[in-house]
Design a protein around this motif. Sequence first.
Motif, short mmCIF file in Angstrom:
data_model
loop_
_atom_site.label_atom_id
_atom_site.label_comp_id
_atom_site.label_asym_id
_atom_site.label_seq_id
_atom_site.Cartn_x
_atom_site.Cartn_y
_atom_site.Cartn_z
N SER A 66 -9.17 0.98 -0.91
CA SER A 66 -9.50 0.25 -0.32
C SER A 66 -10.63 -0.06 -0.03
O SER A 66 -11.47 -1.34 -0.43
CB SER A 66 -9.23 0.05 1.38
OG SER A 66 -9.31 -0.84 2.48
N LYS A 89 -5.95 -0.34 3.77
CA LYS A 89 -6.06 0.28 4.45
C LYS A 89 -5.21 0.03 6.11
O LYS A 89 -5.02 1.05 6.25
CB LYS A 89 -7.55 -0.57 5.54
CG LYS A 89 -8.57 0.17 6.62
CD LYS A 89 -8.55 1.10 6.11
CE LYS A 89 -9.45 2.28 7.12
NZ LYS A 89 -9.92 3.97 6.74
N ALA A 104 -7.46 4.92 1.11
CA ALA A 104 -8.09 4.34 1.92
C ALA A 104 -9.11 4.86 0.28
O ALA A 104 -10.17 3.64 1.40
CB ALA A 104 -8.62 5.76 3.05
#
Length: 491
Positions: free
Chosen positions: A22, A68, A19
């Motif tokens: 991303s 993601k 995450a």
Amino acid sequence: MTLYGMDVESGRRLSEDFARASERLLALSGSITPLVKATPWHGPDGQKFQEDWTGHRQQLIGTAHALKAASNAVRRNVEEQLVASETRGLEAGQPGHAGAASLFDRLNDSIAGGAGDLWDGAGGFISTVEDSARAGWNLFQDVAPPGIGNLMDAHANLHDRLGNFGDMGWRWLTTGEPPSITEFGSNTVLLGAAAATLGITIRTLGAYNPHLFDDGRPVAGDPIPVGVGDPGAADEGVRLNTPVPSTVSAIMDSTIAAYSDQGQPGTPDTSVRITAVHKPGEPDAYIISIPGTTRWWPDGANNPTDLTGNLELAGGNLSTAAEAVRLAMEKAGIPPGAPVMLSGHSQGGMIAVSLASNPEFTERFNVTNVVTFGSPIDSTPIPADIDVLALQHAGDPVPKVDLGDAAVAPDGRISATQDNAATKITLPNPAGDPGIANMNYHDGGKYVESAAANEAGGQIAEYSQKASTQKFTTTDPGQVTSTASNLSRKQ
């Protein structure tokens, strides 16, 4: 003791790392763009470099979305591991559960989990490769001689239209619901126009491409600051102020202000306004105000909010105008997790719900609210966790063009159901001349007046008092900033 399955703490860390990676890529793609634009490099080489960067930036964004998706897949497997571990712990303490059955369950779970991970990973990889291939195709088309570029463009347009029919079929297979009459009719018109365009382009050996109903590629301008305050006044740049979002009708009025941006310096085609609400102790919340149709010719010109855009959205597709709104939001630097409200009139409302129903968009932006007025929204499968308010005048014909999501089943039966849980409110028709085919009832300014007259109570008041909606409302102009961004189309 041998560890079986996932170490959940390591899995959580891996999901968080994906995450963060991303977010870093998305932030990088946004922060470098202003530097590229600001570099004093004039001439053909400089222009080509900036155009090349657009393709590279799309690849960065595609990779960020794939990371993601990987983060979400790992997190989901962590949650499944926790549930499975608890279940096995209970089963181990119960009589009659043999080790062989437990081993079978573990093998079954492992195979299913592995297949799911492979599917998620393949999907992200294919998406990234597809984005890269499309960027390469577009780059080659831009530098190719005009005749070849025209032929490539016409071929790509027909390919996209055929893909729309494939998407309709896939939705039918996965949901069991046949395409609506409006979806099928709109995509049929687009496909026929694409076939005619390719035929004309081939017959002229690429010398002429009419771009009939050709939606092209999205382009978004850099955000331009706009004044906030009295909606009837203009700021120093001669743009109408963005109203303070104190009520639902004031939020709608921001969309009316966005209509006035068309033809202004920096927004020659059409505009989206992005308003940020900065409340102390709360994350910034963003209102995206999207105007409707501002051009009706189907010739693929720069303004994407035209008849072509309407047909794209009515066909259940993500239009170029919608993609341009997404690009504008990325350029505005809206951070992941920040609450987002999409608000639009007519085609702008169709753009809002199409974005809210797009998984890739909602993975990047935290859409919590949608407000539409004068828009057909019955056929759009908006997630139930998004609070949607749809206002329609009783006599306005535009919200009815989706025919209530009417569809013809294989056995010939016609069914009509709303594909979302939107709060749909029918407002009394405004006073005055209804105009030809009641089109005066579609006027955006009259919708603002109707909402203001009816928002003291009832369903509009209930919507405005929702916890999700309250994040976007304030009476303090000092807590509000606003920008306008040009939305354009490139062939």
